[in-house]
Design a protein around this motif. Structure first.
Motif, short mmCIF file in Angstrom:
data_model
loop_
_atom_site.label_atom_id
_atom_site.label_comp_id
_atom_site.label_asym_id
_atom_site.label_seq_id
_atom_site.Cartn_x
_atom_site.Cartn_y
_atom_site.Cartn_z
N VAL A 4 11.33 6.18 1.68
CA VAL A 4 9.96 6.42 2.14
C VAL A 4 9.98 7.31 3.38
O VAL A 4 9.19 8.26 3.50
N PHE A 5 10.88 7.01 4.30
CA PHE A 5 11.01 7.80 5.53
C PHE A 5 11.30 9.25 5.19
O PHE A 5 10.69 10.18 5.73
N GLY A 6 12.25 9.47 4.26
CA GLY A 6 12.63 10.84 3.89
C GLY A 6 11.51 11.58 3.16
O GLY A 6 11.25 12.75 3.46
N VAL A 41 0.83 -1.21 0.00
CA VAL A 41 0.00 0.00 0.00
C VAL A 41 0.86 1.26 0.00
O VAL A 41 0.62 2.20 -0.77
N VAL A 42 1.87 1.29 0.86
CA VAL A 42 2.74 2.46 0.92
C VAL A 42 3.52 2.63 -0.38
O VAL A 42 3.68 3.75 -0.89
N GLY A 43 3.98 1.51 -0.94
CA GLY A 43 4.69 1.59 -2.22
C GLY A 43 3.84 2.19 -3.31
O GLY A 43 4.27 3.07 -4.06
N TRP A 44 2.57 1.75 -3.40
CA TRP A 44 1.68 2.31 -4.41
C TRP A 44 1.37 3.77 -4.11
O TRP A 44 1.25 4.59 -5.03
N GLU A 93 10.02 9.74 -6.17
CA GLU A 93 8.80 9.07 -5.71
C GLU A 93 8.52 7.83 -6.56
O GLU A 93 8.10 6.79 -6.04
N ALA A 94 8.74 7.94 -7.88
CA ALA A 94 8.48 6.81 -8.77
C ALA A 94 9.41 5.63 -8.44
O ALA A 94 8.95 4.49 -8.31
N ILE A 95 10.70 5.90 -8.31
CA ILE A 95 11.67 4.83 -8.04
C ILE A 95 11.45 4.23 -6.66
O ILE A 95 11.36 3.00 -6.50
N VAL A 96 11.35 5.09 -5.66
CA VAL A 96 11.17 4.60 -4.29
C VAL A 96 9.86 3.82 -4.17
O VAL A 96 9.82 2.72 -3.61
N GLY A 97 8.78 4.37 -4.72
CA GLY A 97 7.49 3.70 -4.61
C GLY A 97 7.47 2.36 -5.32
O GLY A 97 6.99 1.36 -4.77
N LEU A 101 12.37 -4.54 -3.79
CA LEU A 101 13.73 -4.54 -4.34
C LEU A 101 14.57 -3.51 -3.61
O LEU A 101 14.22 -2.34 -3.57
N PHE A 102 15.69 -3.96 -3.02
CA PHE A 102 16.50 -3.11 -2.15
C PHE A 102 15.59 -2.43 -1.11
O PHE A 102 15.58 -1.22 -0.96
N THR A 103 14.87 -3.28 -0.42
CA THR A 103 13.76 -2.83 0.42
C THR A 103 14.20 -1.88 1.52
O THR A 103 13.54 -0.86 1.78
N ARG A 104 15.28 -2.19 2.20
CA ARG A 104 15.70 -1.32 3.31
C ARG A 104 16.18 0.03 2.80
O ARG A 104 15.92 1.06 3.43
N CYS A 105 16.86 0.05 1.68
CA CYS A 105 17.28 1.33 1.09
C CYS A 105 16.05 2.16 0.71
O CYS A 105 15.99 3.36 0.99
#
Length: 345
Positions: free
Chosen positions: A113-115, A27-30, A93-97, A104-108
């Protein structure tokens, strides 16, 4: 997919944590990817010459932003830099989301997302006409980014697929920090980080809730409901009235509509009076805008979007050679709200 004795498949707690937080990650990714989707695919909101330009929306954050107001003001006074900032922000936003959504590279990406959520919180946390819209998006995004950083993405992710197909690559410690899998810290230390992070995010939530909305104690307030204008730099020189007008509160989805400007002396005599039709007919030379969000003549009034700031100029014969004394400038909004400023000559 074959079972491997290393990587995230060998860690049941992280496998389960990634599963439990899957809906949150999706949900957050979308949520963040959809900002790019709406802004460029469904409608071009990066064109400064079209209605709905994202830079003008960004300008709406300015009046009550927390801590980053100088950055916003610099950008909205430099349109080219603003366009580049909005473009980079949209691509981010596009890449992170998308990467967050796919795991993919979830923690990064969780740091991303935090920022992004922190930027929304500090810039727009005070906005929201019917509820605390932007504030909720900001604090929940921060909490989600921190949670997914701790949990990783589990089996249903590209990190998991990489661990099955590129094991030498994914067994590197840096992949664990950028992707998923057991965080290489002692359990006691990890517990302290998780607990301290949760408490700090709660304190940030309470602080911003109180700062923006008075939501913890005292009187609740919502700066997105009624328009508020600020008058500054008022002067009368050589038959010309000039003052700077800023809109610092009210809904960001529509403007304040000024239908009256008057200037009176201490005895109440009207020296200058402009109704809505007269304000709608103002020339461009009478309005000197400072930011991307512009004060401009509307159909029957002077339209003032949230965050706009401009110097207004009025030249009248009645303002020539005024005697020393006190004069009252009054502005009237279509809602009936009025704002005043006293001028001493």
């Amino acid at each position: 997919m074959q079972h491997l004795s290393s990587g995230i498949k060998d860690s049941q707690p992280y496998y389960m944590a990634g599963l439990f937080t899957l809906s949150l990650r999706l949900v957050v990714g979308w949520t963040y990817f959809s900002a790019f989707w709406r802004r460029l695919v469904l409608e071009n909101k990066l064109d400064p010459d079209t209605a709905g330009y994202i830079g003008e929306k960004f300008n709406h954050f300015l009046p009550n932003a927390l801590g980053i107001k100088p950055i916003i003001e610099y950008l909205v006074t430099h349109p080219e830099a603003l366009w580049w900032a909005m473009t980079i922000f949209t691509i981010t936003e596009a890449i992170v989301g998308l990467f967050f959504l796919l795991g993919l590279f979830t923690r990064c990406m969780s740091i991303g997302v935090f920022g992004l959520a922190m930027g929304i919180l500090l810039g727009a946390g005070w906005l929201g006409t019917t509820c605390l819209d932007e504030w909720q998006i900001g604090v929940l995004g921060i909490a989600a980014g921190f949670t997914i950083f701790l949990s990783g993405s589990g089996r249903h992710s590209l990190d998991y697929w990489l661990s099955a197909t590129a094991e030498p690559f994914t067994r590197q410690k840096w992949f664990t920090w950028l992707g998923s899998g057991p965080i290489p810290l002692a359990q006691n230390r990890l517990h302290h980080i998780g607990f301290a992070g949760a408490v700090l995010i709660l304190l940030l939530t309470l602080f911003t809730n109180q700062y923006f909305h008075g939501g913890v104690w005292g009187t609740l307030h919502n700066k997105s409901v009624k328009p508020k204008l600020e008058i500054s730099g008022t002067s009368i020189k050589q038959g010309q009235l000039s003052f700077t007008l800023s809109r610092v509160e009210g809904a960001d989805v529509y403007g304040s509509f000024l239908i009256g400007i008057s200037l009176k002396d201490k005895a109440g005599n009207v020296l200058l009076a402009k109704d809505g039709e007269a304000l709608a007919a103002l020339s461009k030379s009478s309005i000197q805008n400072h930011y991307v969000a512009k004060i401009k003549p509307g159909k029957h009034s002077l339209e003032i979007p949230l965050g706009a700031k401009a110097e207004l100029l009025f030249r009248e014969e009645a303002l020539q050679n005024l005697p020393a004394g006190e004069y009252l400038l009054q502005l009237t909004d279509i809602s009936g709200a009025t704002w005043e400023d006293t001028i001493i000559l």
